[in-house]
Design an enzyme around this catalytic site. Structure first.
Site, short mmCIF file in Angstrom:
data_model
loop_
_atom_site.label_atom_id
_atom_site.label_comp_id
_atom_site.label_asym_id
_atom_site.label_seq_id
_atom_site.Cartn_x
_atom_site.Cartn_y
_atom_site.Cartn_z
N TYR A 44 17.15 130.19 6.56
CA TYR A 44 18.21 129.24 6.90
C TYR A 44 17.71 128.18 7.89
CZ TYR A 44 22.89 127.69 8.45
OH TYR A 44 24.00 126.96 8.76
N ARG A 57 28.13 132.18 22.49
CA ARG A 57 28.25 131.09 21.54
C ARG A 57 29.38 130.20 22.03
NH1 ARG A 57 24.47 133.73 20.03
NH2 ARG A 57 23.93 134.38 17.91
N VAL A 90 31.43 136.24 13.23
CA VAL A 90 32.10 137.05 14.24
C VAL A 90 33.61 136.80 14.30
CG1 VAL A 90 31.60 135.51 16.21
CG2 VAL A 90 31.90 137.95 16.58
N ARG A 96 16.00 135.15 9.80
CA ARG A 96 16.90 134.00 9.84
C ARG A 96 16.19 132.71 9.41
NH1 ARG A 96 21.46 135.46 13.70
NH2 ARG A 96 22.12 133.32 13.83
N SER A 150 35.78 135.64 11.97
CA SER A 150 36.50 136.19 10.81
C SER A 150 36.45 137.72 10.85
CB SER A 150 35.95 135.63 9.50
OG SER A 150 34.55 135.66 9.49
N PHE A 194 36.20 139.77 13.51
CA PHE A 194 37.06 140.31 14.58
C PHE A 194 38.55 140.15 14.22
CE2 PHE A 194 34.11 139.96 18.61
CZ PHE A 194 33.26 140.91 18.05
N ASP A 209 25.15 144.37 23.29
CA ASP A 209 26.04 144.64 24.43
C ASP A 209 27.22 143.66 24.48
OD1 ASP A 209 24.93 142.27 25.31
OD2 ASP A 209 23.78 143.15 26.95
N GLY A 210 27.24 142.71 23.55
CA GLY A 210 28.36 141.75 23.49
C GLY A 210 28.28 140.66 24.54
P1 NAD Z 1 30.46 127.96 3.36
O1 NAD Z 1 29.57 129.06 2.90
O2 NAD Z 1 31.93 128.19 3.40
O3 NAD Z 1 30.21 126.65 2.51
C1 NAD Z 1 29.02 126.36 1.83
C2 NAD Z 1 29.37 125.91 0.44
O4 NAD Z 1 28.17 125.57 -0.26
C3 NAD Z 1 30.05 127.01 -0.37
O5 NAD Z 1 31.22 126.51 -0.99
C4 NAD Z 1 28.98 127.42 -1.40
O6 NAD Z 1 29.55 127.92 -2.60
C5 NAD Z 1 28.23 126.12 -1.58
N1 NAD Z 1 26.85 126.32 -2.05
C6 NAD Z 1 25.92 127.20 -1.59
N2 NAD Z 1 24.78 127.07 -2.28
C7 NAD Z 1 24.98 126.08 -3.19
C8 NAD Z 1 24.17 125.50 -4.20
N3 NAD Z 1 22.91 125.91 -4.42
N4 NAD Z 1 24.72 124.53 -4.98
C9 NAD Z 1 25.99 124.11 -4.79
N5 NAD Z 1 26.80 124.62 -3.84
C10 NAD Z 1 26.29 125.60 -3.05
O7 NAD Z 1 29.93 127.52 4.80
P2 NAD Z 1 30.49 126.43 5.83
O8 NAD Z 1 30.71 127.13 7.10
O9 NAD Z 1 31.56 125.62 5.21
O10 NAD Z 1 29.19 125.53 6.01
C11 NAD Z 1 29.06 124.25 5.42
C12 NAD Z 1 27.78 123.60 5.93
O11 NAD Z 1 27.83 123.46 7.34
C13 NAD Z 1 26.51 124.38 5.60
O12 NAD Z 1 25.49 123.49 5.23
C14 NAD Z 1 26.17 125.06 6.90
O13 NAD Z 1 24.80 125.28 7.02
C15 NAD Z 1 26.69 124.05 7.92
N6 NAD Z 1 27.01 124.70 9.20
C16 NAD Z 1 28.14 125.45 9.35
C17 NAD Z 1 28.42 126.07 10.57
C18 NAD Z 1 29.66 126.89 10.82
O14 NAD Z 1 29.81 127.43 11.91
N7 NAD Z 1 30.59 126.99 9.89
C19 NAD Z 1 27.51 125.93 11.63
C20 NAD Z 1 26.35 125.19 11.43
C21 NAD Z 1 26.13 124.57 10.22
N1 UDP Z 2 28.63 139.41 15.93
C1 UDP Z 2 29.30 140.53 16.43
N2 UDP Z 2 30.11 141.22 15.57
C2 UDP Z 2 30.32 140.85 14.28
C3 UDP Z 2 29.66 139.69 13.80
C4 UDP Z 2 28.82 139.00 14.65
O1 UDP Z 2 29.15 140.89 17.60
O2 UDP Z 2 31.09 141.53 13.59
C5 UDP Z 2 27.79 138.63 16.87
C6 UDP Z 2 26.43 138.22 16.31
O3 UDP Z 2 25.47 139.23 16.57
C7 UDP Z 2 26.14 136.96 17.11
C8 UDP Z 2 27.52 136.36 17.34
O4 UDP Z 2 28.46 137.41 17.11
O5 UDP Z 2 25.55 137.28 18.34
C9 UDP Z 2 27.84 135.19 16.40
O6 UDP Z 2 27.57 135.61 15.08
P1 UDP Z 2 27.89 134.70 13.82
O7 UDP Z 2 27.29 135.36 12.63
O8 UDP Z 2 29.33 134.37 13.79
O9 UDP Z 2 27.14 133.32 14.15
P2 UDP Z 2 25.58 132.99 14.47
O10 UDP Z 2 24.85 134.23 14.87
O11 UDP Z 2 25.05 132.41 13.21
O12 UDP Z 2 25.67 132.04 15.60
#
Ligand code: NAD
Ligand code: UDP
Length: 316
Positions: free
Chosen positions: A143, A209, A185, A140, A187, A189, A204-205
């Site tokens: 990221y 979060r 998770v 991870r 999307s 589910f 174990d679920g």
């Molecule tokens: P997403 O994957 O839907 O959106 C990311 C977008 O960035 C996509 O449209 C992708 O095509 C674009 N992208 C990726 N690499 C690129 C590049 N090199 N150049 C130009 N565009 C690029 O994800 P999201 O959930 O909308 O996340 C948006 C932001 O929020 C991200 O920076 C992510 O790290 C942050 N974030 C999201 C969550 C969440 O739960 N959704 C949580 C924490 C942080």
């Molecule tokens: N997870 C799960 N089933 C799935 C996808 C994810 O049980 O089909 C779990 C995953 O292991 C994590 C939690 O759900 O513990 C949230 O995962 P997600 O990828 O949504 O977010 P993140 O781990 O980045 O917080």
């Protein structure tokens, strides 16, 4: 105001574009369409105050804007682990390119950071002052560490070049326009339940979060960009406080769909955080922000969205 949203065709980015346009701004959405889709912004393409630029953020670009929301980066584990080197490049070079541009055109810039900067936290809930517990060489880390360097760059451009910065640490967010196959998770589910498949629970679920509905998240992000008070450059957590296990989420979906859902256990992914919940005191005190949409309500809206998507694809 002229506003650039990088990652503007993604899940959060497209909602942010909607909100900024509704507030009367001119919006440029920049995206390489790796995980985003033109479908998310199709309803905006004909507007005179909206422009889409297909561009990869690892390459420099110069645009004349007043505000930059830097969201470009794949956000789900399967996508950010698909090409981890590219993920690091997007976070680090993307932040460098956007900070260079902000410095040149004197724009305010907001970096979308993440709860993942806390890693697998040994402090609970997580305040912004917590430095985190990240494995720098794990699967991870492309990221997590990419985002940590993006935060470092933001602070250093602020201290060294007086760039006007904001950093939002986003916790798990869900809602309409999440990509159907992105492996997160909610999307997973919802789509599995609608297709009548077993829900894939990892481990174990019991891992937890807090899931924030997208409208609440966008409100927090925009409020932070507008904030001009004390400590405006400091990171701010935005996320829900409603801590749930994955088993709880299965039950909530069963309640919404009115039937018992079958599950299938899968191995827990490596370095999967055990617990996560934001301390949002700072967001509340500085921005007056609190999440408003409750989990069942948000999940219900998300189920309706995916029902529509699957119907279009004739999968249900
Ligand atoms: P997403 O994957 O839907 O959106 C990311 C977008 O960035 C996509 O449209 C992708 O095509 C674009 N992208 C990726 N690499 C690129 C590049 N090199 N150049 C130009 N565009 C690029 O994800 P999201 O959930 O909308 O996340 C948006 C932001 O929020 C991200 O920076 C992510 O790290 C942050 N974030 C999201 C969550 C969440 O739960 N959704 C949580 C924490 C942080
Ligand atoms: N997870 C799960 N089933 C799935 C996808 C994810 O049980 O089909 C779990 C995953 O292991 C994590 C939690 O759900 O513990 C949230 O995962 P997600 O990828 O949504 O977010 P993140 O781990 O980045 O917080």
């Amino acid at each position: 105001m002229r506003v650039l949203v990088t990652g503007g065709a993604g899940f959060l980015g497209s909602h942010l574009c909607d909100r900024l346009l509704a507030d009367g701004h001119e919006v440029i959405a920049l995206d390489n369409l790796f995980t985003g889709s033109k479908r998310n912004i199709a309803h905006l393409l004909d507007r005179h105050d909206f422009e889409f630029v297909r561009h990869d953020l690892v390459n420099p670009i110069l645009l004349e804007v007043d505000w930059i929301f830097n969201l470009a980066c794949p956000a789900s584990p399967i996508h950010y682990q698909y090409n981890p080197v590219k993920t690091v490049k997007t976070s680090v070079m993307g932040a460098l390119n956007m900070l260079g541009m902000a410095k040149r055109v004197n724009a305010r810039i907001l970096q979308a950071s993440t709860s993942e900067v806390y890693g697998d936290p040994d402090q609970h809930p997580q305040p912004e002052s917590y430095w985190g517990n990240v494995n720098p060489i794990g699967v991870r880390s492309c990221y997590d560490e990419g985002k940590r360097v993006a935060e470092t760059l933001m602070m250093d451009y602020h201290r060294q070049n007086h760039v006007d910065i904001r950093i939002v640490r986003i916790f798990n967010t869900f809602g309409p326009r999440m990509a159907i196959g992105d492996g997160r998770v909610i999307s997973n589910f919802v789509v599995q339940a609608l297709k009548g498949e077993k829900l894939t629970v990892y481990g174990d679920g019991n891992q937890t979060r807090c899931f924030c509905y997208v409208d609440d998240l966008i409100e927090g992000v925009v409020s932070l960009m507008q904030y001009e008070g004390e400590g405006a450059e400091e990171p701010v957590n935005v996320g829900s406080h409603d801590e749930r296990s994955m088993n709880d989420i299965v039950d909530c979906l069963g309640q919404i769909l009115g039937r018992k859902l079958d599950i299938e256990r899968r191995p827990l992914p490596e370095n999967d955080p055990v617990r996560r919940r934001p301390d949002t005191t700072r967001a509340k005190e500085r921005l007056g922000w609190l999440p408003r949409v409750d989990l069942l309500d948000g999940l219900g809206r998300t189920v309706e969205y995916f029902r529509g998507v699957l119907a279009d694809e004739k999968q249900v």
